[in-house]
Structures are given as structure tokens and as C-alpha cells.
Write a protein that holds these residues in place. Structure first.
Motif: not given
Ligand SMILES: Cc1ncc(COP(=O)(O)O)c(C=O)c1O
Length: 258
Positions: A19-25, A49-54, A71-78, A80-87
Motif C-alpha cells: 500500500w503506497f502513495e505518490s506524491p507522498i504526504n 495506491i492512495d492517489n488522493t494528492f494527484a 481516493q479520498s473523495a473528501t478532497k479533489y473529487l468533491n 468544496h470541503s463539505d463532503v466526507t467520502g472515499g472511492v
């Protein structure tokens, strides 16, 4: 895993998942995604992979051979900083059991956030393009500024993994990290003086957000652990939003005076 890690050395005889991420936090170091995916596949190990940052606009890990991308849908997918979710995405064979467990455990998004996320997704490519452009402008400004010791942005030619990022990303993302001589006090002063950029731990929204890794992801880490992660007490992690980049730069400029 860090960018320079040899995936063959990370995978042992008992490894089932990498389990890895890139870019790394928060350092924005990049891992060679295809190299990890290939090494995992050759040994029958699942790669995730955690692809949230990209975001999926800037980087498509499944096309590089990764088994599952989350992906954390909380971030770029949504966005607007008003939803918590994941994909999570991947082959039907891998995703079907996850969907079944999700139904049984009840982690199903309710209608209002689902509506907001659906609406946010409609502008994802436009927002990500602007995040990329704004972050690039901010990173260039910080890289020129003598008050800043070091800037971490995969789009900068000085970034240690710029070559990897260029190969596997179509845009370098909205996250920028910078170091103020390793000094917690200096970083905290700058952090507290910001006016437009908001202090919060999340990322990927329309508004610029800043956090100090030693107060969030690296909270409680020893000096040795920080060194290993490449993190200092003087680092600030910035999620560059969709404001006029000149406003974000002016805010950083005045805060750096402290
Ligand atoms: C890279 C990364 N992945 C996953 C998460 C978790 O996201 P969520 O807030 O949706 O639980 C975060 C949150 O900061 C993150 O930065």
C-alpha cells in the motif's frame, strides 16, 4: 516507501499487499508507480495506491498496472470541503467483494453528500487544471524567495523526483510544501500570520488550506522518525486553492515577513 526504495527489497516472503502513495504526504516525493506495480505483479502481491494528492486527472495508476486505486473523495473529487467520502477503483473481481462488505457494514453515502459529490465531479478537470496552475505559480514564487529554505513541488525541476513525476503525471497537482530552516517557531509565526490561506488539515478544496505536518500527519514523531520521513519541524504544507494566485502569493509574502 520512499521514492528511491527498491520495491523488490520492500516485498518480503510474507507480503500480501503493498500500500503506497505518490506524491507522498507531506514531502511530495514521488514513487515510480509502474515499477512498484510490476514488482508486485511479478510476485503475486496486490498493489494499492492512495492517489488522493494527484487526483485521477493528473495520474491514472490502474493504467500503470496498480491493482486498486483509492481516493479520498473528501478532497479533489468533491472539491468544496463539505463532503466526507472515499472511492476505490480496480477490476470487478477485486472491487465486488469490497462493495459487498460496504453494503453489509453500512458505509454507504447518504443522499445529500452524494448529490454534492456528483455536482463537484462535473467540474473536476477544470478545477484540477487551475489547482495545477496556481500551485505552480506559488511554488515558483516560494522557490525564488530567500526567506524560504526549500520548496517541495513535483513540477519544479529542482524536485528530487521531478523526472519520475514528469513520466507518470499529466499535471503536478495543487499541493506544495516548504521548509523554513527547520524552525518550528518561524513556521508557526508564518502560519499564524496568514489571512487568506486558512489553517486546516484537509486539502483539495476551492480555498487554500495550510497545515504544519508536525501538528498533523507527523504529530508526536521523534527526531529520528521525522528524519526518516524527510520532514522537519519548520515545514508548512499548502493546498493551493482556486483563488487568484496573486492573492495567495501576496498572503504568503506578508506572512513570511514575520
Ligand atoms: C493522502 C490522503 N489519503 C486519505 C486521506 C483520508 O481522507 P478522508 O478525510 O476522506 O478520510 C487523507 C486525509 O487527509 C489524505 O491526505
Amino acid at each position: 516507501m520512499c521514492s528511491s526504495a527498491n520495491p523488490d527489497r520492500v516485498i518480503g516472503p510474507r507480503t500480501r499487499i503493498v500500500w503506497f502513495e505518490s506524491p507522498i504526504n507531506p514531502t511530495l516525493r514521488c514513487v515510480d508507480v509502474k515499477r512498484v506495480a510490476d514488482a508486485c505483479r511479478a510476485r503475486g502481491v496486490m498493489s494499492v495506491i492512495d492517489n488522493t494528492f494527484a487526483s485521477p486527472i493528473n495520474q491514472q495508476p490502474l493504467a500503470m498496472g496498480v491493482d486498486l486505486a483509492m481516493q479520498s473523495a473528501t478532497k479533489y473529487l468533491n472539491g468544496h470541503s463539505d463532503v466526507t467520502g472515499g472511492v476505490v477503483t480496480g477490476s470487478k473481481a477485486l472491487v465486488d467483494p469490497i462493495a459487498k462488505a460496504r453494503r453489509q457494514l453500512g458505509t454507504v453515502m447518504d443522499p445529500h453528500p452524494a448529490y454534492a459529490l456528483g455536482r463537484g465531479l462535473k467540474t473536476l478537470p477544470l478545477r484540477v487544471a487551475r489547482h495545477n496552475a496556481n500551485a505552480d505559480a506559488v511554488a515558483q514564487f516560494l522557490a525564488r524567495d530567500k526567506r524560504v529554505t526549500c520548496v517541495f513541488y513535483p513540477g519544479l525541476a529542482t524536485h528530487p523526483d521531478h523526472a519520475i513525476a514528469k513520466r507518470q503525471m499529466t499535471g503536478f497537482g495543487g499541493m506544495v510544501c516548504f521548509d523554513l530552516d527547520g524552525s518550528y517557531d518561524r513556521a508557526a509565526r508564518v502560519y499564524d500570520r496568514l489571512k487568506i490561506i486558512k489553517r486546516a488539515a484537509s486539502l483539495g478544496g476551492v480555498e487554500s488550506l495550510i497545515s504544519m505536518p508536525v501538528l498533523t500527519s507527523q504529530w508526536g514523531h521523534t527526531d529520528a522518525q521525522l528524519r526518516e520521513a524527510g520532514v522537519t519541524r519548520g515545514m508548512l504544507r499548502l493546498s493551493v486553492g482556486l483563488e487568484d494566485p496573486e492573492d495567495v502569493i501576496a498572503d504568503l509574502d506578508q506572512a513570511l515577513e514575520s
